[in-house]
Design a protein around this motif. Structure first.
Motif, mmCIF file in Angstrom:
data_model
loop_
_atom_site.group_PDB
_atom_site.id
_atom_site.type_symbol
_atom_site.label_atom_id
_atom_site.label_comp_id
_atom_site.label_asym_id
_atom_site.label_seq_id
_atom_site.Cartn_x
_atom_site.Cartn_y
_atom_site.Cartn_z
ATOM 1 N N SER A 60 -7.377 -4.442 2.786
ATOM 2 C CA SER A 60 -7.081 -4.891 4.138
ATOM 3 C C SER A 60 -7.479 -6.364 4.245
ATOM 4 O O SER A 60 -7.899 -6.976 3.251
ATOM 5 C CB SER A 60 -7.822 -4.022 5.143
ATOM 6 O OG SER A 60 -7.261 -4.234 6.429
ATOM 7 N N THR A 65 0.840 -1.214 0.000
ATOM 8 C CA THR A 65 0.000 0.000 0.000
ATOM 9 C C THR A 65 0.867 1.254 0.000
ATOM 10 O O THR A 65 0.491 2.268 -0.590
ATOM 11 C CB THR A 65 -0.978 -0.006 1.197
ATOM 12 O OG1 THR A 65 -1.851 -1.115 1.040
ATOM 13 C CG2 THR A 65 -1.824 1.253 1.244
ATOM 14 N N LYS A 81 -11.144 4.074 4.337
ATOM 15 C CA LYS A 81 -9.748 3.784 4.001
ATOM 16 C C LYS A 81 -9.099 4.859 3.139
ATOM 17 O O LYS A 81 -7.912 4.781 2.846
ATOM 18 C CB LYS A 81 -9.630 2.404 3.372
ATOM 19 C CG LYS A 81 -10.285 2.208 2.039
ATOM 20 C CD LYS A 81 -10.138 0.728 1.676
ATOM 21 C CE LYS A 81 -10.678 0.422 0.298
ATOM 22 N NZ LYS A 81 -10.595 -1.007 0.011
ATOM 23 N N THR A 118 -2.438 -3.665 2.869
ATOM 24 C CA THR A 118 -2.076 -2.832 4.021
ATOM 25 C C THR A 118 -1.188 -3.639 4.973
ATOM 26 O O THR A 118 -0.946 -4.832 4.763
ATOM 27 C CB THR A 118 -3.331 -2.427 4.815
ATOM 28 O OG1 THR A 118 -3.919 -3.633 5.309
ATOM 29 C CG2 THR A 118 -4.325 -1.664 3.976
ATOM 30 N N LYS A 177 -6.738 -0.564 -2.401
ATOM 31 C CA LYS A 177 -6.065 -0.784 -1.117
ATOM 32 C C LYS A 177 -6.818 -1.893 -0.381
ATOM 33 O O LYS A 177 -7.998 -1.723 -0.061
ATOM 34 C CB LYS A 177 -6.099 0.527 -0.330
ATOM 35 C CG LYS A 177 -5.646 0.468 1.105
ATOM 36 C CD LYS A 177 -5.724 1.859 1.751
ATOM 37 C CE LYS A 177 -5.648 1.791 3.254
ATOM 38 N NZ LYS A 177 -5.819 3.103 3.887
#
Ligand code: PSU
Ligand code: MN
Length: 301
Positions: free
Chosen positions: A85, A24, A254, A102, A83
């Motif tokens: 997670s 990221t 985010k 991330t 991105k």
């Protein structure tokens, strides 16, 4: 399914220490074209130290541990890279998209792949003024046995709130050569930490002790302060206006962290970028040294 790069596969076979690197930072933390250059420089630092870099991301829906150069280029330059997670991983596998991971997602995958050491810039944490905005990085640290080297938590966050959460989650935070918790762009955040280590052998001993005590089911945070910090007054002024800009622009979820990092880089005319790059490089070197030390310990045990 995990796709390993040729270099990581060879390292696994030979028992060469491996360092996980998150992506990221590359896709959402650093501006183009510097992002790709830095990603390559960081990998080179890990190799020169005697370890093998494993940058982690999803390429066309497949989890990759170690990226070939064309894949690294895609993460750095493609507009569609999201991105991801931990909660996003299975979804992105299903859609076949590409994603950068991330700290939380990278730690999870690194652990799946048997990697014990991981370098990033700054951890996510509790966001200022938004008590329900807590990075999933915190939960991942509570659930993933890995050593993570960082320059503290990003100074855009609620630092004392984040330290309290780490205490609740029983995640050890060790200052590298310091008892002052680093402040990401700043050498010191203004908050103390109880434990200090001064060598990688101490870190390896703590890793071993945790195993014996069965407190080894979560992360260890190594907080490595930046040497040449951002100028304090400049940092504080940009932070204040940046936090106002988040609210004024209704940035949520985010998008908050990438927005603030980008805000810093433009407002400081590259000074925060210089510091962010210094941080990532120093942390990757230390992570490589830790990985090497851990591999010695394991072979002599
Ligand atoms: N460190 C950096 N730059 C970054 C990040 C860390 O120097 O961009 C990223 C990491 O991937 C971290 C994420 O997990 O920021 C935190 O985002 P959030 O606050 O939305 O959880
Ligand atoms: Mn968040």
């Amino acid at each position: 399914m995990i796709n390993f790069s040729a270099e990581v596969r060879a390292a696994q076979a030979a028992g060469t220490p491996i360092v996980a690197l998150e992506s990221t930072i590359i896709s959402h933390g650093l501006p183009r074209p510097r992002n790709l250059e830095v990603a390559l420089e960081v990998e080179a630092i890990v190799r020169e130290a005697g370890a093998v870099p494993a940058t982690i991301a999803l390429i066309d829906g497949v989890v990759h541990v170690g990226l070939e150069s064309d894949e690294l280029n895609r993460i750095a330059n493609e507009d569609g890279v999201v991105k991801a997670s931990t909660r996003d991983l299975a979804v992105i596998e299903a859609t076949g998209n590409s994603a950068a991971t991330t700290v939380a997602a990278t730690a999870h995958i690194a652990h799946l792949a048997g990697i014990k050491t991981f370098a990033t810039g700054g951890l996510g944490g509790v966001h200022r003024g938004h008590s329900y905005d807590e990075s999933a990085d915190l939960i991942a640290l509570a659930e993933t046995p890995i050593i993570i080297v960082c320059a503290g938590v990003k100074s855009i966050l609620d630092v004392p709130g984040t330290l309290e959460r780490l205490e609740t989650f029983a995640v050890p935070v060790l200052g590298y050569g310091t008892n002052k918790f680093p402040g990401f762009y700043l050498t010191e955040s203004g908050y103390e930490i109880e434990h200090r280590v001064d060598s990688v052998s101490e870190i390896a001993a703590i890793w071993r002790n945790r195993f014996e005590l069965k407190t080894d089911d979560r992360a260890i945070v190594i907080a490595n302060p930046v040497i040449n910090q951002m100028e304090l007054a400049l940092h504080n002024a940009i932070l204040e206006s940046g936090l106002r800009a988040v609210d004024a622009n209704h940035i949520t979820g985010k998008a908050v962290t990438p927005f603030l990092l980008e805000y810093f880089h433009t407002q400081s005319k590259g000074e925060s970028l210089r510091v962010n790059i210094d941080i990532i490089k120093a942390n990757s070197l230390l992570a490589a040294q830790i990985a090497i030390e851990l591999s010695k310990v394991t072979t002599t045990q």
